[in-house]
Each structure stands twice: as C-alpha cells, then as structure tokens.
Design a protein around this motif. Structure first.
Motif, short mmCIF file in Angstrom:
data_model
loop_
_atom_site.label_atom_id
_atom_site.label_comp_id
_atom_site.label_asym_id
_atom_site.label_seq_id
_atom_site.Cartn_x
_atom_site.Cartn_y
_atom_site.Cartn_z
N LEU A 87 0.83 -1.21 0.00
CA LEU A 87 0.00 0.00 0.00
C LEU A 87 0.86 1.26 0.00
N ALA A 88 1.95 1.24 0.76
CA ALA A 88 2.84 2.40 0.81
C ALA A 88 3.51 2.64 -0.54
N LEU A 89 3.96 1.57 -1.18
CA LEU A 89 4.57 1.71 -2.51
C LEU A 89 3.56 2.24 -3.51
N THR A 90 2.32 1.79 -3.41
CA THR A 90 1.27 2.30 -4.30
C THR A 90 1.03 3.79 -4.06
N GLU A 91 1.07 4.20 -2.80
CA GLU A 91 0.92 5.62 -2.47
C GLU A 91 2.02 6.45 -3.14
N GLY A 92 3.25 5.97 -3.05
CA GLY A 92 4.35 6.70 -3.67
C GLY A 92 4.19 6.80 -5.17
N LEU A 93 3.77 5.74 -5.81
CA LEU A 93 3.55 5.76 -7.26
C LEU A 93 2.45 6.75 -7.63
N CYS A 94 1.40 6.78 -6.82
CA CYS A 94 0.30 7.71 -7.08
C CYS A 94 0.75 9.16 -6.97
#
Length: 231
Positions: free
Chosen positions: A149-156
């Motif tokens: 979820l954190a990696l997805t946040e960064g990508l977003c």
C-alpha cells in the motif's frame, strides 16, 4: 543538494514524465479516482490495517500481546514524529514542486490543490511507509500488505505530478528510519506502560482479549447430570 534544488537529476525528471504521462492518456475519471485514493484512501487503508493487526494481536499470550500492542502504538507515533522531522527538512532542501519547474505535466490533486509547499520529501510517502513498517514489526504478512500500500501511495504521488520519484524515495527512507532507529527506545518506554494497562480491569481488554474457557466433554456431561438432578 544542488541536484534537488535545481529540479533533480535527469533520470528523476525522466521517470516523472513517464509515470505522469500515464495520467495524460487516462480518462478523467481514473485521474480523480487515483487522486482520492492517494489523498485519503491509501492512508486510511494503512490505519485500518493497523487496527486489524491489533485485533489479531489481542488473541496472543499476555507477554506477546503486550509487545505487539506497544509496537502498534509506536507505529502512528513514529509516523507523526517523521512528519514533524519533515517540516524543517522541507524548508532546508527547499525543492520546488515538479510543476513549478517543468512544463507539460498533467497535474491534479484532491484536497491540497496545485499550490504551495516544497516537494522533498513526500509527506504521504513518509506517513504510509512508517505505518507499514510498524505493522511489519508485529505481523509479517500484514506488514507486506502495508508495504504494498505504501509503494502504491508513492507511485500515485508521482502519477499526480506533485512529487518527483526521489521525493517519494526520501519519504520512504525517512519513515523507515524513524520507526526502526527509535524503536528500541520507544519499546523500552511503552512496554511497561502497556503491561500495566493490560493488568488494569476493563482497560486490559485493549491489550489482550479475555480468555475463553472451553468446557471438555466430561465437564459438559457433569453439568448436564447436575442439571437433571436439580430438576
């Protein structure tokens, strides 16, 4: 330092344009969904993950439950501390937002607008990674979900055009560092408090669920016989 304040190295800017370019080709509805997910959805999901981890930790034996609860208390505290550290860090680096120095970006944001503030490091990346690492210390499986979820946040954040990739990496590093480096001290301070809480009537249920005593078949038969005699 110079690379950050001048807009970042070419690979940083190149990745920014590649990821943000996906937004230019996506429908407006997708962009709005990503914006809502990044601003509110993913941080909320990390908070719910912490609560879910706490729910499972309450079923452990007392010693393990105390340690787990202390670690889960430390996770949001560490995230808040990391965000406080980020305040002077942003002012010191003073890196402008990507859209201030680069043209052709498809910039969209929900809640914060397209305005001010410096770019390095990403507060959202810092917050989500700190919570994810905190969960990982207690439960590896849920922690891996949190890291995803954190990696997805960064990508977003890069997709939205409000951060460079290195802003996100810096946020991940800051959140992780605060959680892990200060964990020994935090646990030494929190564990005695949580242990006392666990032994306090009523409040102890926050730390550990009440044991359920399951009757054996022999005990059930004895209770049935006693009930019949009483009747």
């Amino acid at each position: 330092m110079a690379g950050l304040t001048s807009g970042g190295p070419n690979v940083d800017v190149g990745l920014l344009y590649e990821v943000n370019g996906l937004a230019r080709r996506a429908p407006d509805g997708v962009d709005r969904a990503v914006g809502l997910l990044a601003e509110y959805g993913l941080p909320l999901a990390l908070v719910l993950l912490v609560l879910w981890c706490w729910r499972g930790a309450r079923r452990q034996d007392e010693a393990t439950a105390v340690e787990s609860f202390a670690a889960l208390v430390w996770a949001p505290l560490a995230a808040a501390l990391a965000l406080l550290v980020n305040v002077p860090l942003r002012e010191f680096v003073a890196r402008p937002r990507p859209f201030v120095q680069h043209e052709g970006l498809d910039v969209f944001a929900v809640g914060q607008g397209q305005g001010g503030g410096f770019s390095f490091v990403s507060g959202h990346a810092t917050l989500t990674m700190a919570l994810a690492v905190g969960v990982f210390l207690v439960n590896r499986r849920l922690g891996l979900i949190g890291l995803g979820l954190a990696l997805t946040e960064g990508l977003c954040r890069v997709y939205m055009g409000v951060h460079y990739p290195t802003d996100v990496i810096g946020g991940f590093a800051l959140g992780t560092a605060v959680v892990l480096l200060l964990a020994p001290l935090a646990m030494a301070l929190l564990t005695p408090v949580v242990r006392t809480l666990a032994r306090t009537p009523g409040l102890g249920r926050l730390v550990r669920a009440r044991d359920r005593v399951v009757a054996t078949p022999v005990e059930l038969a004895q209770r049935s016989a006693e009930s019949d005699l009483a009747a």
